[in-house]
Write a protein that holds these residues in place. Structure first.
Motif, short mmCIF file in Angstrom:
data_model
loop_
_atom_site.label_atom_id
_atom_site.label_comp_id
_atom_site.label_asym_id
_atom_site.label_seq_id
_atom_site.Cartn_x
_atom_site.Cartn_y
_atom_site.Cartn_z
N GLU A 41 0.82 -1.22 0.00
CA GLU A 41 0.00 0.00 0.00
C GLU A 41 0.86 1.28 0.00
N GLU A 42 2.17 1.12 0.08
CA GLU A 42 3.04 2.31 0.12
C GLU A 42 3.14 3.00 -1.23
N ASP A 43 3.31 4.32 -1.18
CA ASP A 43 3.59 5.08 -2.40
C ASP A 43 5.11 4.99 -2.62
N ALA A 44 5.55 3.90 -3.24
CA ALA A 44 6.99 3.64 -3.36
C ALA A 44 7.39 3.58 -4.83
N PRO A 45 8.66 3.84 -5.12
CA PRO A 45 9.10 3.83 -6.52
C PRO A 45 9.32 2.42 -7.09
#
Ligand code: B12
Length: 227
Positions: A41-45
């Motif tokens: 759910e993280e806004d990760a690259p």
């Protein structure tokens, strides 16, 4: 036969991705600084990250040797790091990110998570083995999960340090423990003959955990880049 040369000859395909990376980086005395899988759910690259860097200045002779043959390249350490780490990325099917690329990626937050580190009063992360003498040269990003475990938070050496000489030694009082007066620091370091410029940050050098301290010429290079 010395252990290092045996490690370099390890058959790459049978090793884990972290081992493969470690072997490739060892040629330049860079190391895997830990990594982790991002939460879905993280806004990760990416899905996973492995940080690349160094503890101490073992990488320096490799970089300096390269620079002697490439004397006119701007941002030489960043360029060298890119050449080395991009090559590793191709070998393991990753892509790369670099600490000085804009927009800045949260390398220190990633490092805290990967290696269980906490910040020193100077803002630099304190490492249980390397003290303040370590840095990150790049990150390998993966579009798949990797087999790597973040390291549990270690004892924070600054928490055990009562005197905090780092906070009492800056000649212009740039570090309060909560803030860093960047411009006051920079304008002092810019002065011709300032010790911090020629031999490195006095506050960083005041830390007693100094077994991996960079040599003075390496520190001077970083201070020059800073100003
Ligand atoms: C911009 C920057 C600076 C700026 C401003 C720092 C500041 N006040 O925020 C300036 C140019 C002043 C600077 C200086 C230095 N920096 Co600097 N910097 C960065 C950079 C490129 C971006 C920071 C950022 O905004 N990140 C984006 C945010 C979203 O990420 P973040 O992880 O949440 O950011 C953290 C930092 O901002 C930190 N922070 C806050 N205040 C300060 C103050 C200092 C001195 C530091 C080091 C960190 C720091 O707290 C945030 C939360 O964890 C990072 C690399 C990176 N991509 O993070 C290196 C980085 C933080 N810097 C680093 C270093 C080593 C230095 C210097 C010691 C370099 C040197 N001269 O040798 C100096 C310190 C000055 C001195 N007296 O020696 C290292 C720290 C490594 C470590 N062991 O923790 C990094 C990670 C770069 C690297 N290649 O490893 N830096």
């Amino acid at each position: 036969m010395p252990r290092t040369s045996r490690a370099v000859k390890m058959p790459i395909r049978s090793a884990s991705v972290t081992d493969q990376i470690a072997v490739l980086l060892a040629e330049e005395d860079l190391i895997v600084r830990g990594g982790f899988n991002f939460e879905p759910e993280e806004d990760a690259p990416a899905k996973a990250v492995i940080l690349v860097g160094h503890g101490g200045a073992g990488y320096w002779p490799h970089f300096a040797g390269w620079q002697r043959h490439n004397p006119h390249i701007a941002n030489p350490l960043d360029t060298w790091s890119r050449i080395v780490i991009d090559r590793v990325a191709v070998a393991v099917g990753a892509w790369t990110a670099y600490p000085n690329d804009l927009p800045y990626l949260p390398f220190q937050q990633w490092a805290m998570r990967a290696e269980g580190l906490q910040a020193s009063p100077l803002g630099i992360l304190m490492h249980p083995r390397f003290g303040l003498w370590h840095a990150y040269r790049g990150a390998l990003l993966f579009d798949r999960e990797i087999s790597i475990q973040a390291v549990a938070t270690s004892n924070h050496l600054c928490g055990l340090c009562a005197e905090k000489p780092c906070l009492n030694s800056c000649p212009v009082g740039a570090f309060s423990g909560a803030d860093y007066a960047v411009e006051r620091c920079r304008s002092h370091v810019r002065k011709e003959g300032a010790t911090c410029r020629d031999e490195g940050c006095i506050a960083r050098n005041a830390c007693p955990h100094d077994a991996y301290r960079y040599p003075a010429d390496v520190q001077a290079f970083h201070m020059e880049a800073f100003i």
